[in-house]
Write a protein that holds these residues in place. Structure first.
Motif, PDB file in Angstrom:
ATOM      1  N   ALA A   1      -7.617 -29.159 -25.968  1.00 59.80           N
ATOM      2  CA  ALA A   1      -6.175 -28.930 -26.072  1.00 59.80           C
ATOM      3  C   ALA A   1      -5.849 -27.692 -26.895  1.00 59.80           C
ATOM      4  N   TYR A   2      -6.659 -27.417 -27.897  1.00 61.10           N
ATOM      5  CA  TYR A   2      -6.398 -26.272 -28.772  1.00 61.10           C
ATOM      6  C   TYR A   2      -6.452 -24.958 -27.990  1.00 61.10           C
ATOM      7  N   GLN A   3      -7.517 -24.782 -27.211  1.00 53.72           N
ATOM      8  CA  GLN A   3      -7.667 -23.556 -26.436  1.00 53.72           C
ATOM      9  C   GLN A   3      -6.616 -23.466 -25.334  1.00 53.72           C
ATOM     10  N   ARG A   4      -6.295 -24.585 -24.731  1.00 50.92           N
ATOM     11  CA  ARG A   4      -5.280 -24.561 -23.666  1.00 50.92           C
ATOM     12  C   ARG A   4      -3.895 -24.262 -24.242  1.00 50.92           C
ATOM     13  N   ALA A   5      -3.636 -24.760 -25.422  1.00 49.63           N
ATOM     14  CA  ALA A   5      -2.363 -24.433 -26.069  1.00 49.63           C
ATOM     15  C   ALA A   5      -2.286 -22.943 -26.378  1.00 49.63           C
ATOM     16  N   TYR A   6      -3.416 -22.381 -26.767  1.00 51.63           N
ATOM     17  CA  TYR A   6      -3.454 -20.938 -27.038  1.00 51.63           C
ATOM     18  C   TYR A   6      -3.150 -20.142 -25.773  1.00 51.63           C
ATOM     19  N   LEU A   7      -3.695 -20.562 -24.629  1.00 50.77           N
ATOM     20  CA  LEU A   7      -3.464 -19.860 -23.371  1.00 50.77           C
ATOM     21  C   LEU A   7      -2.081 -20.154 -22.798  1.00 50.77           C
ATOM     22  N   THR A   8      -1.496 -21.267 -23.174  1.00 56.22           N
ATOM     23  CA  THR A   8      -0.155 -21.604 -22.701  1.00 56.22           C
ATOM     24  C   THR A   8       0.919 -20.858 -23.477  1.00 56.22           C
ATOM     25  N   PHE A   9       0.571 -20.423 -24.638  1.00 58.30           N
ATOM     26  CA  PHE A   9       1.547 -19.798 -25.513  1.00 58.30           C
ATOM     27  C   PHE A   9       2.246 -18.588 -24.910  1.00 58.30           C
ATOM     28  N   PRO A  10       1.540 -17.678 -24.241  1.00 62.80           N
ATOM     29  CA  PRO A  10       2.244 -16.538 -23.634  1.00 62.80           C
ATOM     30  C   PRO A  10       3.321 -16.959 -22.640  1.00 62.80           C
ATOM     31  N   ILE A  11       3.076 -18.036 -21.904  1.00 59.84           N
ATOM     32  CA  ILE A  11       4.094 -18.520 -20.965  1.00 59.84           C
ATOM     33  C   ILE A  11       5.301 -19.044 -21.725  1.00 59.84           C
ATOM     34  N   VAL A  12       5.039 -19.776 -22.787  1.00 59.04           N
ATOM     35  CA  VAL A  12       6.132 -20.310 -23.594  1.00 59.04           C
ATOM     36  C   VAL A  12       6.938 -19.174 -24.218  1.00 59.04           C
ATOM     37  N   LEU A  13       6.249 -18.155 -24.701  1.00 58.06           N
ATOM     38  CA  LEU A  13       6.948 -16.999 -25.275  1.00 58.06           C
ATOM     39  C   LEU A  13       7.759 -16.263 -24.224  1.00 58.06           C
ATOM     40  N   LEU A  14       7.206 -16.127 -23.030  1.00 57.67           N
ATOM     41  CA  LEU A  14       7.941 -15.460 -21.958  1.00 57.67           C
ATOM     42  C   LEU A  14       9.248 -16.188 -21.663  1.00 57.67           C
ATOM     43  N   ILE A  15       9.171 -17.500 -21.543  1.00 59.08           N
ATOM     44  CA  ILE A  15      10.373 -18.276 -21.235  1.00 59.08           C
ATOM     45  C   ILE A  15      11.319 -18.328 -22.430  1.00 59.08           C
ATOM     46  N   GLY A  16      10.773 -18.666 -23.591  1.00 58.91           N
ATOM     47  CA  GLY A  16      11.628 -18.843 -24.763  1.00 58.91           C
ATOM     48  C   GLY A  16      12.283 -17.561 -25.227  1.00 58.91           C
ATOM     49  N   VAL A  17      11.485 -16.511 -25.409  1.00 56.78           N
ATOM     50  CA  VAL A  17      12.036 -15.241 -25.872  1.00 56.78           C
ATOM     51  C   VAL A  17      12.956 -14.649 -24.817  1.00 56.78           C
ATOM     52  N   GLY A  18      12.539 -14.737 -23.553  1.00 58.10           N
ATOM     53  CA  GLY A  18      13.373 -14.182 -22.492  1.00 58.10           C
ATOM     54  C   GLY A  18      14.726 -14.861 -22.413  1.00 58.10           C
ATOM     55  N   ILE A  19      14.737 -16.187 -22.494  1.00 60.90           N
ATOM     56  CA  ILE A  19      16.001 -16.920 -22.395  1.00 60.90           C
ATOM     57  C   ILE A  19      16.886 -16.648 -23.605  1.00 60.90           C
ATOM     58  N   ASP A  20      16.316 -16.707 -24.802  1.00 59.78           N
ATOM     59  CA  ASP A  20      17.132 -16.497 -25.992  1.00 59.78           C
ATOM     60  C   ASP A  20      17.656 -15.068 -26.075  1.00 59.78           C
ATOM     61  N   LEU A  21      16.831 -14.114 -25.706  1.00 62.07           N
ATOM     62  CA  LEU A  21      17.284 -12.728 -25.736  1.00 62.07           C
ATOM     63  C   LEU A  21      18.360 -12.489 -24.687  1.00 62.07           C
ATOM     64  N   PHE A  22      18.214 -13.139 -23.532  1.00 65.75           N
ATOM     65  CA  PHE A  22      19.248 -13.045 -22.511  1.00 65.75           C
ATOM     66  C   PHE A  22      20.550 -13.645 -23.032  1.00 65.75           C
ATOM     67  N   TYR A  23      20.430 -14.724 -23.783  1.00 61.97           N
ATOM     68  CA  TYR A  23      21.609 -15.364 -24.381  1.00 61.97           C
ATOM     69  C   TYR A  23      22.327 -14.389 -25.309  1.00 61.97           C
ATOM     70  N   VAL A  24      21.573 -13.681 -26.140  1.00 58.78           N
ATOM     71  CA  VAL A  24      22.173 -12.741 -27.091  1.00 58.78           C
ATOM     72  C   VAL A  24      22.797 -11.555 -26.367  1.00 58.78           C
ATOM     73  N   LEU A  25      22.049 -10.954 -25.442  1.00 62.59           N
ATOM     74  CA  LEU A  25      22.541  -9.755 -24.759  1.00 62.59           C
ATOM     75  C   LEU A  25      23.720 -10.061 -23.841  1.00 62.59           C
TER      76      LEU A  25
END
Length: 562
Positions: free
Chosen positions: A176-200
């Motif tokens: 799970a540790y390694q898979r969470a590490y590899l899943t993180f970029p997807i989470v960042l893409l969705i989370g950062v993209g959505i929140d930044l879209f919210y701000v802009l």
């Protein structure tokens, strides 16, 4: 120069009540945003206050709206009040007062409510009282009624859709540790993209320069930056973070085992076979009894030595002091009090006051309090599924990051909505005219931002305990999914022009994450109480605002003949 000098008292009372209303927003609305982050241990309550203080204030000052619909022309017909601006001036003051009373009352009972819907109901109340039911735009009211059901339901489904595959393919996997590490970029893409879209999109739309940015520019820019964050995680940031997590978790275990081995090696070869009377009734391994006996002897030795130095106790048994000793002790105490500087006493008093303040605000243990107050919640947390601690630690970073972005966006947008009635009061008082839009000065944004931060600091723990601990069990992975789901739905609804409440969305998202653990993993009666609170507070705002307005506007006056 003010045009309506005779209504100075309305401007003063309305501005003062506006600060208290901002205090209530911080204690309720902002506390909702940080509840899952605090309950999942991604941030402590003190850290959440610091993050909110920085990003709420910066969002209000740097991206706060320069123009806002202070009269809220979509709620009532402004044309009906063109010749009577003083009625709107008084109505906005009574709306703020009614919203403040109800918001603080809901916070006292730990009910997460929609601050936007509360002030909308209050404005509707004074307009109904002043001009009747035809003055209200009932389409807005109907949309609010529908959002009470749609918002939490859709946000909960989205959160469930996020967490179920994450639990199945990542958290329950052997690696799970390694898979969470590899899943993180997807989470960042969705989370950062959505929140930044919210701000802009939402916050930036209030700027003249940002209005020129089309959707085809904002959308790729937001998610492109999210993709860059994901790539940065894979190479420099992720490996460094994993090293810190390994050192923190694995290092703690090594230290504990090392200490245990040292105690075993340092034990004397000829341990006494007899056990002191204090250990009578203890069953178990003899080596454990011997260790406890040694520990007890060491504590007794320390206690005896300490007591002998004090001169009042020997071998743990208090002895009566002689009269000569009492006199000498009394004289010594008097000398010490006379010689003690006043500055030391002041420092001691300030230290006690500050400690008391911390204990009753951000220094509280919300988890233990919530478990003590609600045994059903304690059973849910005790029976909840526990995932790999290394993987959960990874999700604390994404949750902290999304909490910062959400706080910044909240300060940029909702602070402007919070001080909108204040802006209306000041604009009408200074110009004597009604306008659907009025400039908002920076000091008003800072004024509201300070009130919000103080509300979270002093009173936010009430709602945090309700949403963060008493609905369902929350961990960093669960909290991250809930925050992402709520953000996604709020942004989509804002883009489509549907009025939704961020509070209702995060409540539904938290419940959706809890449903993934089974029907018994959610406190449905408590959740029903929260939903009933939304309805009750809205209609109470209408009635209370109308009552206060009627009392002030239609009461007989000594200044005018009856």
């Amino acid at each position: 120069m003010a045009v309506m000098d005779q209504y100075l008292w309305i401007a003063v009372v309305g501005t003062a009540c506006g600060f208290v209303y901002a205090f209530g927003i911080g204690a309720n609305d902002v506390a909702n945003a940080f509840a899952s982050t605090v309950s999942s241990k991604s941030l402590t309550l003190k850290q959440a206050v610091i993050v909110a203080g920085i990003f709420e204030f910066l969002g209000a000052i740097l991206l706060g709206a320069t123009v806002t619909s202070t009269i809220r022309s979509k709620i009532f017909d402004v044309n009906l009040y063109e010749d009577e601006p003083e009625i709107v001036l008084l109505g906005m003051m009574t709306s703020i007062l009614a919203s403040t009373l109800l918001l603080l009352g809901a916070t006292f009972f730990g009910l997460p409510v929609s601050t936007t819907h509360t002030v909308v109901g209050a404005i509707m109340g004074f307009s109904i009282c002043a001009k009747g039911f035809p003055s209200i735009n009932w389409d807005v009211a109907i949309q609010i009624f529908i959002s009470w059901v749609i918002s939490p339901a859709v946000a909960g489904v989205i959160a469930l859709a996020f967490f179920v595959p994450l639990r199945l393919f990542v958290l329950r996997h052997e690696n799970a540790y390694q898979r969470a590490y590899l899943t993180f970029p997807i989470v960042l893409l969705i989370g950062v993209g959505i929140d930044l879209f919210y701000v802009l999109y939402k916050a930036g739309s209030n700027f003249n320069a940002a209005e020129a940015l089309p959707l085809y520019v904002v959308l790729p820019a937001s998610f492109g930056f999210g993709a860059v964050c994901g790539l940065l995680w894979l190479k420099p940031v992720g490996p460094f973070t994993m090293k810190r997590i390994n050192a923190r978790l694995d290092g703690t275990g090594k230290n504990n085992s090392t200490v245990h081995e040292v105690h075993e090696d340092d034990k004397p070869e000829s341990a006494p076979e007899t056990v002191p009377s204090v250990n009578i009734g203890h069953t178990g391994d003899s080596s454990e009894d011997e260790e406890e006996a040694c520990d007890f002897d060491e504590e007794e030795d320390k206690k005896v030595n300490f007591d002998e130095e004090e001169g009042g106790v020997t071998a743990g048994i208090p002895l009566r002091a002689t009269p000569e000793q009492e006199d000498s002790d009394r004289e010594g105490d008097d000398d010490a009090q006379e010689g003690e500087p006043k500055t030391t006493k002041r420092k001691s008093l300030l230290h006690q006051m500050s400690s008391k303040f911390v204990e009753n605000t951000y220094g509280q243990d919300l988890h233990s309090q919530s478990m003590h107050e609600n045994p059903e919640a304690a059973s849910i947390w005790e029976a909840g599924e526990v995932f790999d601690p290394h993987a959960e630690q990874l999700f604390t970073y994404v949750q902290v990051f999304t909490a910062c972005l959400n706080s910044f966006a909240h300060g940029a947008n909702d602070v402007s909505n919070a001080i909108a009635p204040i802006s209306a009061i000041i604009a009408i008082y200074q110009t004597g005219e009604l306008s659907s839009k009025a400039p908002v000065q920076k000091w008003i944004l800072a004024y509201g931002g300070i009130g919000i931060v103080l509300g979270l600091l002093l009173y936010g723990y009430k709602v945090m305990k309700s949403l963060g601990f008493k609905v369902t069990i929350l961990s960093p992975s669960r909290g991250a999914c809930a925050e992402l789901a709520a953000s996604l739905f709020v942004v989509t609804a804002s883009f489509l022009g549907i009025p939704v409440s961020s509070t209702q969305c995060i409540v539904g998202a938290v419940a959706g994450v809890g449903v993934a653990g089974g029907r018994k993993n959610v406190q449905w009666l408590f959740l029903l109480r929260v939903c009933v609170g939304w309805v009750g507070v809205f209609f109470a705002a209408v009635v209370v605002s109308a009552g206060i307005f009627s009392f002030v506007a239609f009461s007989p006056s000594l200044a005018a003949p009856m």
